[in-house]
Design an enzyme around this catalytic site. Structure first.
Site, PDB file in Angstrom:
ATOM      1  N   GLN A  31      -3.038 -19.084  27.088  1.00 21.01           N
ATOM      2  CA  GLN A  31      -1.649 -18.828  27.478  1.00 21.01           C
ATOM      3  C   GLN A  31      -1.501 -18.747  28.994  1.00 21.01           C
ATOM      4  O   GLN A  31      -2.484 -18.628  29.718  1.00 21.01           O
ATOM      5  CB  GLN A  31      -1.164 -17.517  26.838  1.00 21.01           C
ATOM      6  CG  GLN A  31      -2.086 -16.330  27.084  1.00 21.01           C
ATOM      7  CD  GLN A  31      -2.201 -15.381  25.915  1.00 21.01           C
ATOM      8  OE1 GLN A  31      -1.328 -15.337  25.063  1.00 21.01           O
ATOM      9  NE2 GLN A  31      -3.265 -14.597  25.855  1.00 21.01           N
ATOM     10  N   HIS A  62       3.169   2.085  23.243  1.00 23.00           N
ATOM     11  CA  HIS A  62       1.780   2.377  22.860  1.00 23.00           C
ATOM     12  C   HIS A  62       1.652   3.659  22.028  1.00 23.00           C
ATOM     13  O   HIS A  62       0.836   3.713  21.109  1.00 23.00           O
ATOM     14  CB  HIS A  62       0.881   2.398  24.110  1.00 23.00           C
ATOM     15  CG  HIS A  62       0.724   1.021  24.680  1.00 23.00           C
ATOM     16  ND1 HIS A  62       0.910   0.716  26.001  1.00 23.00           N
ATOM     17  CD2 HIS A  62       0.432  -0.159  24.059  1.00 23.00           C
ATOM     18  CE1 HIS A  62       0.730  -0.588  26.190  1.00 23.00           C
ATOM     19  NE2 HIS A  62       0.446  -1.123  25.025  1.00 23.00           N
ATOM     20  N   ASP A  86      -4.417  -5.537  26.807  1.00 19.71           N
ATOM     21  CA  ASP A  86      -4.143  -4.699  27.978  1.00 19.71           C
ATOM     22  C   ASP A  86      -4.807  -3.326  27.843  1.00 19.71           C
ATOM     23  O   ASP A  86      -5.000  -2.626  28.826  1.00 19.71           O
ATOM     24  CB  ASP A  86      -2.622  -4.552  28.191  1.00 19.71           C
ATOM     25  CG  ASP A  86      -1.925  -4.073  26.924  1.00 19.71           C
ATOM     26  OD1 ASP A  86      -2.059  -2.886  26.592  1.00 19.71           O
ATOM     27  OD2 ASP A  86      -1.254  -4.885  26.253  1.00 19.71           O
ATOM     28  N   GLU A 106      -9.566  -8.857  20.743  1.00 19.58           N
ATOM     29  CA  GLU A 106      -8.594  -9.607  21.560  1.00 19.58           C
ATOM     30  C   GLU A 106      -9.125 -11.024  21.770  1.00 19.58           C
ATOM     31  O   GLU A 106     -10.296 -11.207  22.119  1.00 19.58           O
ATOM     32  CB  GLU A 106      -8.399  -8.870  22.906  1.00 19.58           C
ATOM     33  CG  GLU A 106      -7.817  -9.699  24.041  1.00 19.58           C
ATOM     34  CD  GLU A 106      -6.390 -10.212  23.799  1.00 19.58           C
ATOM     35  OE1 GLU A 106      -5.506  -9.398  23.522  1.00 19.58           O
ATOM     36  OE2 GLU A 106      -6.185 -11.445  23.910  1.00 19.58           O
ATOM     37  N   ASP A 137     -10.967 -14.034  17.813  1.00 16.75           N
ATOM     38  CA  ASP A 137      -9.712 -14.268  17.117  1.00 16.75           C
ATOM     39  C   ASP A 137      -9.613 -13.238  15.984  1.00 16.75           C
ATOM     40  O   ASP A 137     -10.481 -13.182  15.106  1.00 16.75           O
ATOM     41  CB  ASP A 137      -9.724 -15.695  16.550  1.00 16.75           C
ATOM     42  CG  ASP A 137      -8.395 -16.061  15.904  1.00 16.75           C
ATOM     43  OD1 ASP A 137      -7.619 -15.140  15.554  1.00 16.75           O
ATOM     44  OD2 ASP A 137      -8.136 -17.268  15.748  1.00 16.75           O
ATOM     45  N   GLY A 138      -8.556 -12.434  16.026  1.00 19.50           N
ATOM     46  CA  GLY A 138      -8.391 -11.376  15.033  1.00 19.50           C
ATOM     47  C   GLY A 138      -8.333 -11.907  13.614  1.00 19.50           C
ATOM     48  O   GLY A 138      -8.697 -11.206  12.665  1.00 19.50           O
ATOM     49  N   ASP A 155      -1.314  -5.468  17.555  1.00 18.08           N
ATOM     50  CA  ASP A 155      -0.558  -5.409  18.814  1.00 18.08           C
ATOM     51  C   ASP A 155      -0.563  -6.827  19.391  1.00 18.08           C
ATOM     52  O   ASP A 155      -1.270  -7.124  20.352  1.00 18.08           O
ATOM     53  CB  ASP A 155      -1.252  -4.415  19.755  1.00 18.08           C
ATOM     54  CG  ASP A 155      -0.528  -4.261  21.079  1.00 18.08           C
ATOM     55  OD1 ASP A 155       0.592  -4.791  21.224  1.00 18.08           O
ATOM     56  OD2 ASP A 155      -1.093  -3.615  21.977  1.00 18.08           O
ATOM     57  N   THR A 157       1.096 -10.795  20.455  1.00 17.40           N
ATOM     58  CA  THR A 157       2.192 -11.499  21.102  1.00 17.40           C
ATOM     59  C   THR A 157       3.154 -11.990  20.015  1.00 17.40           C
ATOM     60  O   THR A 157       2.913 -11.806  18.818  1.00 17.40           O
ATOM     61  CB  THR A 157       1.635 -12.698  21.902  1.00 17.40           C
ATOM     62  OG1 THR A 157       0.534 -13.254  21.175  1.00 17.40           O
ATOM     63  CG2 THR A 157       1.132 -12.301  23.253  1.00 17.40           C
ATOM     64  N   PRO A 162      -1.661 -18.634  19.296  1.00 17.70           N
ATOM     65  CA  PRO A 162      -2.730 -17.984  18.538  1.00 17.70           C
ATOM     66  C   PRO A 162      -2.253 -16.814  17.678  1.00 17.70           C
ATOM     67  O   PRO A 162      -2.970 -16.354  16.798  1.00 17.70           O
ATOM     68  CB  PRO A 162      -3.696 -17.496  19.625  1.00 17.70           C
ATOM     69  CG  PRO A 162      -2.894 -17.418  20.870  1.00 17.70           C
ATOM     70  CD  PRO A 162      -1.835 -18.466  20.755  1.00 17.70           C
TER      71      PRO A 162
HETATM   72  N1  SAM Z   1       2.877  -5.196  23.443  1.00 18.08           N
HETATM   73  C1  SAM Z   1       2.993  -6.579  23.540  1.00 18.08           C
HETATM   74  C2  SAM Z   1       4.239  -7.155  22.932  1.00 18.08           C
HETATM   75  O1  SAM Z   1       4.802  -6.600  21.968  1.00 18.08           O
HETATM   76  O2  SAM Z   1       4.697  -8.151  23.454  1.00 18.08           O
HETATM   77  C3  SAM Z   1       1.746  -7.245  23.096  1.00 18.08           C
HETATM   78  C4  SAM Z   1       0.669  -6.934  24.083  1.00 18.08           C
HETATM   79  S1  SAM Z   1      -0.902  -7.580  23.918  1.00 18.08           S
HETATM   80  C5  SAM Z   1      -1.139  -8.135  25.569  1.00 18.08           C
HETATM   81  C6  SAM Z   1      -0.829  -9.064  22.955  1.00 18.08           C
HETATM   82  C7  SAM Z   1      -2.178  -9.741  22.873  1.00 18.08           C
HETATM   83  O3  SAM Z   1      -2.358 -10.384  21.613  1.00 18.08           O
HETATM   84  C8  SAM Z   1      -2.404 -10.842  23.917  1.00 18.08           C
HETATM   85  O4  SAM Z   1      -3.333 -10.398  24.873  1.00 18.08           O
HETATM   86  C9  SAM Z   1      -2.935 -12.029  23.119  1.00 18.08           C
HETATM   87  O5  SAM Z   1      -3.972 -12.725  23.760  1.00 18.08           O
HETATM   88  C10 SAM Z   1      -3.391 -11.332  21.845  1.00 18.08           C
HETATM   89  N2  SAM Z   1      -3.512 -12.235  20.688  1.00 18.08           N
HETATM   90  C11 SAM Z   1      -2.664 -13.208  20.297  1.00 18.08           C
HETATM   91  N3  SAM Z   1      -3.137 -13.831  19.202  1.00 18.08           N
HETATM   92  C12 SAM Z   1      -4.322 -13.239  18.883  1.00 18.08           C
HETATM   93  C13 SAM Z   1      -5.287 -13.424  17.858  1.00 18.08           C
HETATM   94  N4  SAM Z   1      -5.136 -14.374  16.933  1.00 18.08           N
HETATM   95  N5  SAM Z   1      -6.382 -12.622  17.845  1.00 18.08           N
HETATM   96  C14 SAM Z   1      -6.564 -11.652  18.785  1.00 18.08           C
HETATM   97  N6  SAM Z   1      -5.671 -11.429  19.782  1.00 18.08           N
HETATM   98  C15 SAM Z   1      -4.562 -12.199  19.830  1.00 18.08           C
END
Ligand code: SAM
Length: 275
Positions: A31, A62, A86, A106, A137-138, A155, A157, A162
């Site tokens: 991203q 949070h 984060d 993450e 990858d979660g 938590d 995106t 992804p």
């Molecule tokens: N609080 C935020 C919001 O509501 O917009 C989300 C914050 S957090 C930074 C979101 C994280 O999810 C990102 O760092 C992203 O890389 C991660 N992410 C996205 N898809 C993912 C996946 N399949 N597995 C693990 N992490 C993932």
């Protein structure tokens, strides 16, 4: 010259903040990542142009994505956060006295690095003795665990790239398998004003795998519309009833908020088919 950062929350609505400094701009393998300093909210992390977290209002999101499940579950010993690179959600998880291990899965290592570099109040969780950091990858990670976690927190995106599959019924079914037989899942499910489709998708998908499914709300100023939703799936305990709200200090969460957050406006009840 003034520099402003704008998130286009809808095709016809922008949310703008005046910035004082651009701290990082990069394209990661997953991203577009940007960190700026804003006058109103302090440092702000954006991914693909969407605000993820800011120094000044992060406490609402949070505390609310973590403490409802952690305080409704009587023994939340082993907790997984998917996404949340984060570190803000992980910080709340590891400061909870009942938690023995908080794992973060993450997908994007560069988000973790940006937090280490610019968000000390979020990334302090990474060095906690109870914390375990995994870059993965979660979706894959959850499939490799069965009957393991007491609470899983997603938590993520927005449901693009992804994160898309993190909103699918198949993913929620995998989470149900990875949870113990009294486990709980919490996901961020976006704005009831602008993302009713996401709420329906998350709520409907979770309901297929969990006998108790509930939605709650919190006010997050920098997220689209300012009103944010979270969806909980629970195998046994009612998430609306705090088991113990403990002795932690909070800035947003209280035992009254715990229950009040589940009282939904009529249009939100409508979205989840609860008339
Ligand atoms: N609080 C935020 C919001 O509501 O917009 C989300 C914050 S957090 C930074 C979101 C994280 O999810 C990102 O760092 C992203 O890389 C991660 N992410 C996205 N898809 C993912 C996946 N399949 N597995 C693990 N992490 C993932």
């Amino acid at each position: 010259m003034e520099l402003w950062v704008t998130e286009y929350q809808t095709p016809v609505l922008g949310f703008s903040c005046k910035t004082t400094e651009t701290l990082r701009v990069e394209q990661t393998p997953f991203q577009h990542l940007c960190v700026v300093n804003t006058e109103q909210f302090g440092r702000m992390l954006l991914l693909d142009g969407m605000v993820q977290t800011t120094e000044k209002d992060e406490f609402v999101y949070h505390e609310m994505i973590t403490m409802i499940a952690l305080n409704a579950h009587p023994r939340p010993k082993n907790v997984l956060v998917i996404g949340g690179g984060d570190g803000g959600a992980l910080r709340e998880v590891v400061r909870h006295p009942a938690v023995e291990c908080g794992t973060l899965a993450e997908i994007d290592e560069r988000v973790i690095q940006a937090s280490r570099d610019f968000f000390p109040d979020h990334s302090c969780s990474f060095s906690a003795t109870k914390a375990q950091l995994i870059v993965a990858d979660g979706i894959q990670f959850i499939k490799e665990h069965a009957d393991t976690f007491d609470v899983v927190i997603v938590d993520s995106t927005e449901p693009v790239g992804p994160a898309q599959e993190l909103f699918s019924p198949a993913f929620y079914a995998s989470v149900a398998k990875a949870l113990k037989d009294d486990g709980m899942l919490v996901v961020q499910s976006e704005s009831p004003f602008f993302n009713g489709d996401v709420i329906k998708m998350a709520y409907g998908g979770i309901k297929q795998s969990f006998p108790i499914t509930k939605l709650y709300l919190a006010a997050v100023p920098t997220y689209p519309s300012g009103l944010w939703s979270f969806t909980v799936g629970s195998k046994r305990y009612d998430p609306e009833v705090p088991f113990c709200t403990g002795k932690l200090e909070y800035k947003y969460y209280t035992s009254e908020i715990h229950q009040a957050a589940f009282k939904l406006p009529a249009f939100v009840r409508n979205l989840i088919g609860d008339k």
